[in-house]
Scaffold this active site. Sequence first.
Site, PDB file in Angstrom:
ATOM      1  N   ARG A  35       0.840  -1.194   0.000  1.00 28.61           N
ATOM      2  CA  ARG A  35       0.000   0.000   0.000  1.00 28.61           C
ATOM      3  C   ARG A  35       0.876   1.246   0.000  1.00 28.61           C
ATOM      4  NH1 ARG A  35      -4.860  -1.334   4.338  1.00 28.61           N
ATOM      5  NH2 ARG A  35      -5.653  -3.188   3.273  1.00 28.61           N
ATOM      6  N   SER A  76     -11.188  -5.303  14.180  1.00 29.22           N
ATOM      7  CA  SER A  76     -11.211  -4.214  13.207  1.00 29.22           C
ATOM      8  C   SER A  76     -12.324  -4.413  12.185  1.00 29.22           C
ATOM      9  CB  SER A  76      -9.855  -4.090  12.517  1.00 29.22           C
ATOM     10  OG  SER A  76      -9.473  -5.305  11.915  1.00 29.22           O
ATOM     11  N   GLU A 110     -11.828 -10.508  13.711  1.00 32.10           N
ATOM     12  CA  GLU A 110     -10.935  -9.580  14.375  1.00 32.10           C
ATOM     13  C   GLU A 110     -11.688  -8.319  14.762  1.00 32.10           C
ATOM     14  OE1 GLU A 110      -7.976  -9.299  11.365  1.00 32.10           O
ATOM     15  OE2 GLU A 110      -9.170  -7.986  10.091  1.00 32.10           O
ATOM     16  N   LYS A 118     -11.961 -12.103   5.065  1.00 31.09           N
ATOM     17  CA  LYS A 118     -13.096 -11.611   5.834  1.00 31.09           C
ATOM     18  C   LYS A 118     -14.146 -11.113   4.853  1.00 31.09           C
ATOM     19  CE  LYS A 118     -10.329  -7.481   6.993  1.00 31.09           C
ATOM     20  NZ  LYS A 118      -8.966  -8.030   6.892  1.00 31.09           N
ATOM     21  N   ASP A 157     -13.191  -2.203   0.162  1.00 33.67           N
ATOM     22  CA  ASP A 157     -13.115  -3.412  -0.657  1.00 33.67           C
ATOM     23  C   ASP A 157     -14.092  -4.500  -0.235  1.00 33.67           C
ATOM     24  OD1 ASP A 157     -11.697  -3.945   1.715  1.00 33.67           O
ATOM     25  OD2 ASP A 157     -10.406  -5.408   0.735  1.00 33.67           O
ATOM     26  N   ASP A 196     -16.760  -1.561   3.998  1.00 33.34           N
ATOM     27  CA  ASP A 196     -15.647  -0.665   3.707  1.00 33.34           C
ATOM     28  C   ASP A 196     -15.305  -0.639   2.221  1.00 33.34           C
ATOM     29  OD1 ASP A 196     -14.591  -3.245   3.585  1.00 33.34           O
ATOM     30  OD2 ASP A 196     -12.606  -2.566   4.207  1.00 33.34           O
ATOM     31  N   SER A 204      -8.166  -1.188   0.818  1.00 34.79           N
ATOM     32  CA  SER A 204      -9.184  -1.510   1.819  1.00 34.79           C
ATOM     33  C   SER A 204      -9.954  -0.281   2.280  1.00 34.79           C
ATOM     34  CB  SER A 204      -8.553  -2.255   2.994  1.00 34.79           C
ATOM     35  OG  SER A 204      -9.537  -2.750   3.871  1.00 34.79           O
ATOM     36  N   HIS A 205      -9.862   0.034   3.569  1.00 35.24           N
ATOM     37  CA  HIS A 205     -10.642   1.119   4.165  1.00 35.24           C
ATOM     38  C   HIS A 205      -9.934   2.460   4.070  1.00 35.24           C
ATOM     39  CE1 HIS A 205      -7.908  -0.641   7.038  1.00 35.24           C
ATOM     40  NE2 HIS A 205      -7.940   0.465   7.742  1.00 35.24           N
ATOM     41  N   ASP A 258     -14.618  -6.150   2.690  1.00 34.53           N
ATOM     42  CA  ASP A 258     -14.314  -7.251   3.600  1.00 34.53           C
ATOM     43  C   ASP A 258     -14.598  -6.934   5.059  1.00 34.53           C
ATOM     44  OD1 ASP A 258     -12.191  -5.526   4.046  1.00 34.53           O
ATOM     45  OD2 ASP A 258     -10.615  -7.007   3.723  1.00 34.53           O
ATOM     46  N   ARG A 259     -14.971  -5.703   5.370  1.00 42.99           N
ATOM     47  CA  ARG A 259     -15.265  -5.348   6.761  1.00 42.99           C
ATOM     48  C   ARG A 259     -16.739  -5.004   6.919  1.00 42.99           C
ATOM     49  NH1 ARG A 259     -10.057  -2.611   9.413  1.00 42.99           N
ATOM     50  NH2 ARG A 259      -8.476  -3.481   8.042  1.00 42.99           N
TER      51      ARG A 259
END
Length: 545
Positions: A23, A367, A365, A378, A281, A279, A114-115, A283-284
Amino acid sequence: MSMIKTIETTPYAGQKPGTSGLRKKVTEFTRVHYLENFVQAIFNMLGDCQGKRLAVGGDGRYYNRQAIQIIARMAAANGFSKLLIGRDGILSTPAMSCIIRKYGTDGGIILSASHNPGGPDADFGVKFNGANGGPAPEAVTEKIYRHTLTIDKYLTIEADEIDLERIGRSELGGMEIEIIDPVADYADLMASIFDFEKISQLLTNRRFHMCFDAMHAVTGPYARTILEEQLGAEPGTVINGAPSESFGGIHPDPNLVHARELVERMNGDAPLAFGAASDGDGDRNMVLGSGFYINPCDSLAVLAANAGLVPKYQEGLAGVARSMPTSRALDRVARVLEIPCYETPVGWKYFGNLMDADKITICGEESFGTGSSHVREKDGLWAVLFWLNIIVKSRKPARSIVREHWSQFGRDYFTRHDYEGLDAGRAGEMISRLREGVSGLPGRQAGELSIQAADDFTYTDPVDGSVSEEQGVRIFFNDGSRAVFRLSGTGTSNATLRLYCDKYETDPALLGLDTQRMLAQSLQAAGEVSNMAEFTGRTAPDVIT
C-alpha cells in the site's frame, strides 16, 4: 500474437508487502515502472507462468482501471493463458476469494487499499492471493519482496485497451480475457449458506426497516443485487451504493465516525431496526441495532454462539479463531460449545492456514472483520446476512440478541484507541521501549491498577509450525483487564498507533454501562506505562471504536 517487449528497469526501495499487500500513495504507484516492478515480482515469484490463470479486480478506487490494463498486458507477455476480470474492474475482496476458489485459478491480484481513502492524492494497493483464495502467507510475500530488490526488467506487450464494461470473452496477445459479472458467483455462494427465503420474509415485512451503507465503495453493487433485488428489501435500503474512485470524498472505514449518515438514521427520532456498513473493498462490516452499536468483538461472539440458526453451520463448528487484540468474548463461547479457539496475530492469512487444515469454521478480528471457511477472506456482506438470518430465526431484534448474549456469557467491554499520523520514529521508539522493558512490568503499579503479567505476543502456527514474533505488547492488570499496543500495518502515511483495551464483567447490574467509563482505569494505566502522551504528543486518540 503481439510481440513481447522487455523493458529495462531498476529496483524501487520499500516494495515490501505487508499483511494486506503493498500500500502506497497513488503518486508512488504512478511513478515510472513502479507498479510494473511489483507486478513482475509477483510473476517471478510464481515461476513459469505459461498456462497459468489469474483473476484480477479491485474496489474501484482511483487508478484501478489503469492498473488492470497494465497487469493484463504484463500477464499476456509472461505467458498466462487466461485472465478473469470483474466487469468495470470491480471485484470485492471476498468475491475475489470466491472466484479464485470456484474457478480454480492460480491466484488473484486485488487492487485495493481496503478502508483507506481513495483519489489522485490518496491511497492505492496491490495484494496477491494464492490458489486457496487467501492472502499470500509471509513466505510468499518475502519471496515477492526479494524479487523487488533485484528486478532489472519486466515483460509487457503493446495492445489496445480491454473493454472492461462488456461481459464476455476476448483475446489479448494470445491470452484469453473473460470479463465476468462481479456479483453473480458471490451471490450464489451466499444463497448456499443462508436461508434466503426466511430473510426475504423479514426484509419484505413492512414493520422491519434496515439500512446498508456501502460508503460509495465496492459493496454497493453486491448489496443492491442481494438485499434489494434478490431478497426484496425496499429500494433505497442500500445508500451510497455507487462505487466512486474517491469514495464520494469520505473515508470508507465502517465505524461510528465515518459512517455518519447510517449512524444518524439508527439513532434518530424513528430509528431503523437494523443497520450495517461495509468498507472500501467489502471485507469489513459494522452492524447496528436500533439505537445500539454492536462492537465487532461482540458481533463475532454472537455469530459463533448462534451459528446453528444458519443452514450452512447447523452441523456445528470445527473451531473458531480471533486475532490477538480482539476481546476474549469468542473464547467464552468456544468453551461452552466445547470447540477449539485459536488466538492469532493480526492478519487474515493466519486464519487461512487454520481453515485449510479444517481446524476452524468461523473467525474474526476487532477491526470490523468477520468471516468463515466459505472463502479465505473476511467478508462484510456475509456478516450482515448472518445477522439477518439470526434475527429472523430467533424472532428477536439485534439489541435483544446482544443483551441476552451478555446475560449468558458475560460481557467483554472493549475499545480501540487509534493515534493517527504520528511521527513513525517516535511511535516506533515507544513500542521498542515497551518491548525491551516488558519483563520488568509484572508487579509494577500503574495508576490505580497493578500489572500481573506482560509479554510481546509470539504465535506458533499449529499447522505449519512457523513462528511470528513481536506481534503486539500485552499488559494484563490485576482487575482482569488487558491492554495491547501495536503499530498498524494498513496506513501509507506516517504511523498509526493502536491501543486496545478490554475487561470482562458478569455482574448483571454492570452489563449495560458506558464502555469508556468501564475501561477508564485500564486506559489510564496503559497510558502511564507506555508514556503515551510523551511519545505521541497527543492527549486523546483520533478515533475511538
